[in-house]
Design a protein around this motif. Sequence first.
Motif, PDB file in Angstrom:
ATOM      1  N   MET A 193      -5.922  42.769  11.112  1.00  0.00           N
ATOM      2  CA  MET A 193      -6.832  42.699   9.747  1.00  0.00           C
ATOM      3  C   MET A 193      -6.390  43.689   8.568  1.00  0.00           C
ATOM      4  SD  MET A 193     -10.888  43.480   8.256  1.00  0.00           S
ATOM      5  CE  MET A 193     -11.316  42.474   7.099  1.00  0.00           C
ATOM      6  N   ARG A 194      -5.741  43.406   7.292  1.00  0.00           N
ATOM      7  CA  ARG A 194      -4.841  44.674   6.270  1.00  0.00           C
ATOM      8  C   ARG A 194      -6.406  44.838   5.190  1.00  0.00           C
ATOM      9  NH1 ARG A 194      -0.137  44.534   5.893  1.00  0.00           N
ATOM     10  NH2 ARG A 194       1.492  43.781   7.410  1.00  0.00           N
TER      11      ARG A 194
ATOM     12  N   GLU B 273      -2.909  48.725   8.668  1.00  0.00           N
ATOM     13  CA  GLU B 273      -3.372  47.124   9.690  1.00  0.00           C
ATOM     14  C   GLU B 273      -4.577  47.544  11.087  1.00  0.00           C
ATOM     15  OE1 GLU B 273      -0.088  44.666  11.254  1.00  0.00           O
ATOM     16  OE2 GLU B 273      -0.290  45.764  12.224  1.00  0.00           O
TER      17      GLU B 273
ATOM     18  N   PHE C 138     -11.175  43.446  15.704  1.00  0.00           N
ATOM     19  CA  PHE C 138     -10.094  43.119  14.825  1.00  0.00           C
ATOM     20  C   PHE C 138      -8.744  42.619  15.150  1.00  0.00           C
ATOM     21  CE2 PHE C 138     -13.837  46.239  13.852  1.00  0.00           C
ATOM     22  CZ  PHE C 138     -14.010  46.332  12.657  1.00  0.00           C
TER      23      PHE C 138
ATOM     24  N   GLY D 281      -9.265  38.343  10.094  1.00  0.00           N
ATOM     25  CA  GLY D 281      -8.580  39.870  11.138  1.00  0.00           C
ATOM     26  C   GLY D 281      -9.752  39.804  11.810  1.00  0.00           C
ATOM     27  N   LEU D 282     -10.845  39.919  11.189  1.00  0.00           N
ATOM     28  CA  LEU D 282     -12.003  40.420  12.261  1.00  0.00           C
ATOM     29  C   LEU D 282     -13.207  39.122  11.714  1.00  0.00           C
ATOM     30  CD1 LEU D 282     -14.460  42.732  12.371  1.00  0.00           C
ATOM     31  CD2 LEU D 282     -14.872  42.122   9.067  1.00  0.00           C
TER      32      LEU D 282
END
Length: 383
Positions: A216-217, A147, A213, A191-192
């Motif tokens: 983000m995964r 993450e 970020f 997530g970005l």
Amino acid sequence: MTVLDEQERELVALTAEFVDRRVRPRVAEFEAEDRYPDDFIEEMKQLGFFGLLVPEEHGGTGVSTACFARVTEELARGWMSLAGAIGGHSVISYLLATVGTEEQRAAYLPRMADGGLRATMALTEPGGGSDLQAMRTVGTRVGDEYEIRGSKTWISNAQHSGLIGLLCRTDRDAVPAHTGMSVLLVEPGPGLTVSEKIPKLGYRGIEACELTFDAMRVPAGAVLGGEPGRGWVQMMRGLEVGRVQVAARAVGVAQAALASATRYAQERESFGTPIWKHQSVGNLLADMATKVQAARLLTLDAADKLDRGVRADMEAGMAKLFASETAMQVALDAMRVHGGYGYSKEFDVERYFRDAPLMILGEGTNEIQRNVIAAQWIARHAI
């Protein structure tokens, strides 16, 4: 020093022809509008420029670093921004080819070779500058994923890249800090956030953006080379290639400025004679030509070290330092040769003067280069 083979010499000649026939006549229209050069990028894909450092077995050209430097120089001679379009992409290509896992090489390199997938690297953070060991961007292991939280800035080609080589901390307790850093291979997704492009003095057409970020995964297999904690060493090696590329960009800009000044000094007359015959102008041209050739040789020397697989951080730093300072000085002297016309957008030397500072500041400022050079010089000459 590496001698280019016949195929590599033909590639350099092809690049020069592309620059003179396609780029130079049109660069002003893209520059003035700060417009992304889609037309040129598509042609660069077809000519194989995105696969220069991708091995042949993965669909690339697999040229020597010296050839890569000469191609970069020619592109920058036409428009420095085009050389920037393959900069970070080529560093990530090099890292995947040299330290990537078999799965990573198979997944990315064939698509990177033809430019279908373009890559960039993300190191610098807001407020961090060249102090990478103070990095705050973190990738935390959560099950079979990492993450990511944090931000990066001044990331070239950020809006057009489908792969980001992200240097971040994956072990916040590691001492020293760099031993807990990894390079994560990140594909844009939830997530970005990629910002709008940052307005710039020069290096127009190619965007530089901030990346944010927010939890983000990415899969655990995104760690470059498969082993966390090796990112600092990997990226420092990659930056040797990056600094050779920036040095070559600087040589290209300096060569273009020198060519413009040389042509103008023969065409322009004052007091009944071509101005190059006046000692003040002739001396400028002599110094400019000498510095450009010295910068080129330093750059090729560093490239040769990389081609022979030996440590080249000092040589790459020397090349980047000298070539970038040379580009700035030669661009200024070219304006002097042109007189008042050098300050006009009607002449290309004005653009060279705006583009040159990037090489002084980018890929590690020249102040940082001096630190690297001094440390390595002492290490190699310890008493």
